[in-house]
Design a protein around this motif. Sequence first.
Motif, PDB file in Angstrom:
ATOM      1  N   LEU A 182       0.831  -1.205   0.000  1.00 34.86           N
ATOM      2  CA  LEU A 182       0.000   0.000   0.000  1.00 34.86           C
ATOM      3  C   LEU A 182       0.875   1.269   0.000  1.00 34.86           C
ATOM      4  CD1 LEU A 182      -3.207   0.825   1.133  1.00 34.86           C
ATOM      5  CD2 LEU A 182      -1.638   1.827   2.753  1.00 34.86           C
ATOM      6  N   ILE A 183       1.909   1.261   0.811  1.00 34.48           N
ATOM      7  CA  ILE A 183       2.797   2.435   0.891  1.00 34.48           C
ATOM      8  C   ILE A 183       3.469   2.671  -0.464  1.00 34.48           C
ATOM      9  CG2 ILE A 183       4.914   3.308   1.975  1.00 34.48           C
ATOM     10  CD1 ILE A 183       3.970   1.725   4.537  1.00 34.48           C
ATOM     11  N   GLN A 184       3.917   1.593  -1.092  1.00 37.48           N
ATOM     12  CA  GLN A 184       4.577   1.732  -2.392  1.00 37.48           C
ATOM     13  C   GLN A 184       3.606   2.273  -3.444  1.00 37.48           C
ATOM     14  OE1 GLN A 184       7.744   1.708  -2.916  1.00 37.48           O
ATOM     15  NE2 GLN A 184       8.134   1.044  -0.818  1.00 37.48           N
ATOM     16  N   GLN A 185       2.342   1.837  -3.362  1.00 40.08           N
ATOM     17  CA  GLN A 185       1.329   2.345  -4.307  1.00 40.08           C
ATOM     18  C   GLN A 185       1.146   3.857  -4.128  1.00 40.08           C
ATOM     19  OE1 GLN A 185      -2.082  -0.015  -3.363  1.00 40.08           O
ATOM     20  NE2 GLN A 185      -1.563  -1.656  -4.819  1.00 40.08           N
ATOM     21  N   LYS A 186       1.116   4.263  -2.880  1.00 37.47           N
ATOM     22  CA  LYS A 186       0.921   5.690  -2.591  1.00 37.47           C
ATOM     23  C   LYS A 186       2.143   6.501  -3.045  1.00 37.47           C
ATOM     24  CE  LYS A 186      -3.083   5.264  -0.663  1.00 37.47           C
ATOM     25  NZ  LYS A 186      -4.256   5.743  -1.393  1.00 37.47           N
ATOM     26  N   LEU A 187       3.306   5.912  -2.892  1.00 30.69           N
ATOM     27  CA  LEU A 187       4.522   6.613  -3.305  1.00 30.69           C
ATOM     28  C   LEU A 187       4.607   6.721  -4.827  1.00 30.69           C
ATOM     29  CD1 LEU A 187       7.271   5.299  -0.858  1.00 30.69           C
ATOM     30  CD2 LEU A 187       6.352   7.593  -0.974  1.00 30.69           C
ATOM     31  N   LYS A 188       4.030   5.742  -5.522  1.00 29.62           N
ATOM     32  CA  LYS A 188       4.012   5.801  -6.996  1.00 29.62           C
ATOM     33  C   LYS A 188       3.166   6.981  -7.451  1.00 29.62           C
ATOM     34  CE  LYS A 188       4.936   1.188  -8.671  1.00 29.62           C
ATOM     35  NZ  LYS A 188       4.313  -0.075  -9.043  1.00 29.62           N
ATOM     36  N   LEU A 189       2.094   7.235  -6.703  1.00 29.36           N
ATOM     37  CA  LEU A 189       1.233   8.374  -7.026  1.00 29.36           C
ATOM     38  C   LEU A 189       1.973   9.693  -6.818  1.00 29.36           C
ATOM     39  CD1 LEU A 189      -2.185   7.477  -5.330  1.00 29.36           C
ATOM     40  CD2 LEU A 189      -1.775   7.736  -7.773  1.00 29.36           C
ATOM     41  N   ASN A 190       2.720   9.740  -5.712  1.00 26.33           N
ATOM     42  CA  ASN A 190       3.447  10.966  -5.374  1.00 26.33           C
ATOM     43  C   ASN A 190       4.649  10.610  -4.493  1.00 26.33           C
ATOM     44  OD1 ASN A 190       4.329  13.444  -4.561  1.00 26.33           O
ATOM     45  ND2 ASN A 190       2.426  14.072  -3.552  1.00 26.33           N
ATOM     46  N   GLN A 191       5.827  10.883  -5.006  1.00 27.73           N
ATOM     47  CA  GLN A 191       7.054  10.564  -4.252  1.00 27.73           C
ATOM     48  C   GLN A 191       7.169  11.394  -2.973  1.00 27.73           C
ATOM     49  OE1 GLN A 191       9.793   8.447  -4.389  1.00 27.73           O
ATOM     50  NE2 GLN A 191       8.534   7.261  -5.806  1.00 27.73           N
ATOM     51  N   GLN A 192       6.509  12.550  -2.977  1.00 27.75           N
ATOM     52  CA  GLN A 192       6.585  13.455  -1.820  1.00 27.75           C
ATOM     53  C   GLN A 192       5.370  13.288  -0.893  1.00 27.75           C
ATOM     54  OE1 GLN A 192       9.352  15.423  -1.377  1.00 27.75           O
ATOM     55  NE2 GLN A 192      10.056  14.291  -3.161  1.00 27.75           N
ATOM     56  N   MET A 193       4.724  12.164  -0.992  1.00 25.58           N
ATOM     57  CA  MET A 193       3.497  11.922  -0.219  1.00 25.58           C
ATOM     58  C   MET A 193       3.737  12.095   1.292  1.00 25.58           C
ATOM     59  SD  MET A 193       0.307  10.879  -0.446  1.00 25.58           S
ATOM     60  CE  MET A 193      -0.040   9.869  -1.884  1.00 25.58           C
ATOM     61  N   ILE A 194       2.807  12.765   1.942  1.00 21.85           N
ATOM     62  CA  ILE A 194       2.861  12.917   3.401  1.00 21.85           C
ATOM     63  C   ILE A 194       1.960  11.834   4.002  1.00 21.85           C
ATOM     64  CG2 ILE A 194       2.320  14.455   5.346  1.00 21.85           C
ATOM     65  CD1 ILE A 194       2.585  16.791   3.236  1.00 21.85           C
ATOM     66  N   PHE A 195       2.448  11.166   5.017  1.00 25.13           N
ATOM     67  CA  PHE A 195       1.644  10.135   5.675  1.00 25.13           C
ATOM     68  C   PHE A 195       1.252  10.626   7.066  1.00 25.13           C
ATOM     69  CE2 PHE A 195       3.716   7.830   2.336  1.00 25.13           C
ATOM     70  CZ  PHE A 195       2.801   6.867   1.951  1.00 25.13           C
ATOM     71  N   GLU A 242      10.177  10.137   5.245  1.00 23.30           N
ATOM     72  CA  GLU A 242      10.512  11.066   6.332  1.00 23.30           C
ATOM     73  C   GLU A 242       9.324  11.959   6.686  1.00 23.30           C
ATOM     74  OE1 GLU A 242      13.178  11.274   8.308  1.00 23.30           O
ATOM     75  OE2 GLU A 242      14.022   9.521   7.306  1.00 23.30           O
ATOM     76  N   LYS A 243       8.411  12.121   5.730  1.00 25.95           N
ATOM     77  CA  LYS A 243       7.283  13.015   5.992  1.00 25.95           C
ATOM     78  C   LYS A 243       6.155  12.250   6.679  1.00 25.95           C
ATOM     79  CE  LYS A 243       8.246  16.298   2.368  1.00 25.95           C
ATOM     80  NZ  LYS A 243       7.836  16.898   1.117  1.00 25.95           N
ATOM     81  N   ILE A 244       6.368  12.062   7.992  1.00 23.32           N
ATOM     82  CA  ILE A 244       5.379  11.342   8.786  1.00 23.32           C
ATOM     83  C   ILE A 244       4.829  12.293   9.845  1.00 23.32           C
ATOM     84  CG2 ILE A 244       4.997   9.348  10.313  1.00 23.32           C
ATOM     85  CD1 ILE A 244       7.548   8.107   9.029  1.00 23.32           C
ATOM     86  N   SER A 245       3.533  12.328   9.931  1.00 23.50           N
ATOM     87  CA  SER A 245       2.912  13.177  10.943  1.00 23.50           C
ATOM     88  C   SER A 245       2.162  12.281  11.924  1.00 23.50           C
ATOM     89  CB  SER A 245       1.953  14.147  10.234  1.00 23.50           C
ATOM     90  OG  SER A 245       0.943  14.544  11.090  1.00 23.50           O
ATOM     91  N   LEU A 246       2.351  12.553  13.210  1.00 21.78           N
ATOM     92  CA  LEU A 246       1.671  11.746  14.226  1.00 21.78           C
ATOM     93  C   LEU A 246       0.604  12.587  14.889  1.00 21.78           C
ATOM     94  CD1 LEU A 246       4.712  10.087  16.050  1.00 21.78           C
ATOM     95  CD2 LEU A 246       3.343   9.100  14.245  1.00 21.78           C
ATOM     96  N   SER A 247      -0.572  12.031  14.987  1.00 19.05           N
ATOM     97  CA  SER A 247      -1.600  12.771  15.730  1.00 19.05           C
ATOM     98  C   SER A 247      -2.586  11.788  16.344  1.00 19.05           C
ATOM     99  CB  SER A 247      -2.315  13.764  14.807  1.00 19.05           C
ATOM    100  OG  SER A 247      -3.063  13.071  13.866  1.00 19.05           O
ATOM    101  N   THR A 248      -3.500  12.330  17.095  1.00 13.31           N
ATOM    102  CA  THR A 248      -4.503  11.472  17.729  1.00 13.31           C
ATOM    103  C   THR A 248      -5.872  12.102  17.576  1.00 13.31           C
ATOM    104  OG1 THR A 248      -5.002  10.238  19.728  1.00 13.31           O
ATOM    105  CG2 THR A 248      -4.237  12.487  20.051  1.00 13.31           C
ATOM    106  N   ASN A 249      -6.902  11.330  17.864  1.00 16.47           N
ATOM    107  CA  ASN A 249      -8.240  11.926  17.740  1.00 16.47           C
ATOM    108  C   ASN A 249      -8.962  11.894  19.081  1.00 16.47           C
ATOM    109  OD1 ASN A 249      -8.588   9.204  17.854  1.00 16.47           O
ATOM    110  ND2 ASN A 249      -9.489   8.993  15.834  1.00 16.47           N
TER     111      ASN A 249
END
Lengths: 141, 144
Positions: free
Chosen positions: A95-108, A134-141
């Motif tokens: 799944l991560i690789q699919q998302k990266l194919k869409l956009n190399q600069q994808m933020i997760f 490297e573009k990982i954001s951590l949050s909670t709900n």
Amino acid sequence: MKIGRKRKAKAEIPTSSMSDIAFLLIVFFMATTKFDVKEGIRIVLPQATAEGSEQVQSLTLTENEMTRLQITEDGRLAVNKDAPRDYESGELDVLIQQKLKLNQQMIFKVITDRDATYNDMIRVVDRLKAADIEKISLSTN
Amino acid sequence: MANIKKEKNRDAFIPTSSMSDIAFLLLLFFMVSTVFVQEKKFWVERERWPLAESIERVPRNHTTTIYVMRDETILIDDIPTRIESSEDVFVSTTLIRKKEEDPELVVCFRTDRETKYGVMSDVMRQLQDAQTLVVTFETQKRAD
């Protein structure tokens, strides 16, 4: 009568076994020493901004720019607007690789429920780090 | 005719007199570098850390460790604390002081893998308030 002079015994400390003792002690210390190396997943948190501050800018990101990975309290994972389900590590990698194919600069954006376990969050972040993201954001709900 | 003398075989000899000096030097090194880890009342054993694959090493010299137990007790500088409300700012005040002492401070989390994420989120919020932004989640290496 002839009285013989007593010969003085030479004072001597036997040192021949000193190295044996020293080596025994070394072996003890080598066996008990455990180097406390710190290893783990490194994350850089974003700067804190006060609510209502002028620095806060709202951005609208599309699914091509940001992927939301929502971890539910029972450890299941919902990707963007999909329903939550269990993901194997391999599936997550694909799944991560699919998302990266869409956009190399994808933020997760990893949104973890407050009642989910720390292990659930680490499991997802580990797969993201394994994909060199490297573009990982951590949050909670 | 010249008289050829038979060469005497020299005895092979390894000097061992300085062996104990070397041994004691090594011993001294291990004695100085060894720090006995004391079992604390609050402690997260290595077996309780989460497993991960993509881990990196962290140099020890700029690190401080925060322990987060399963019962949501937080241990920083050997002082246990809890975050029950927004007024519990012990973590951020401690880290502000530490950050002043060492601007390159890295916070390492030793957290029980079954801990609820909510408490981690609260601690990270306080880290952000203290401008301590580089964190490491300590993990065990997953054996493949």
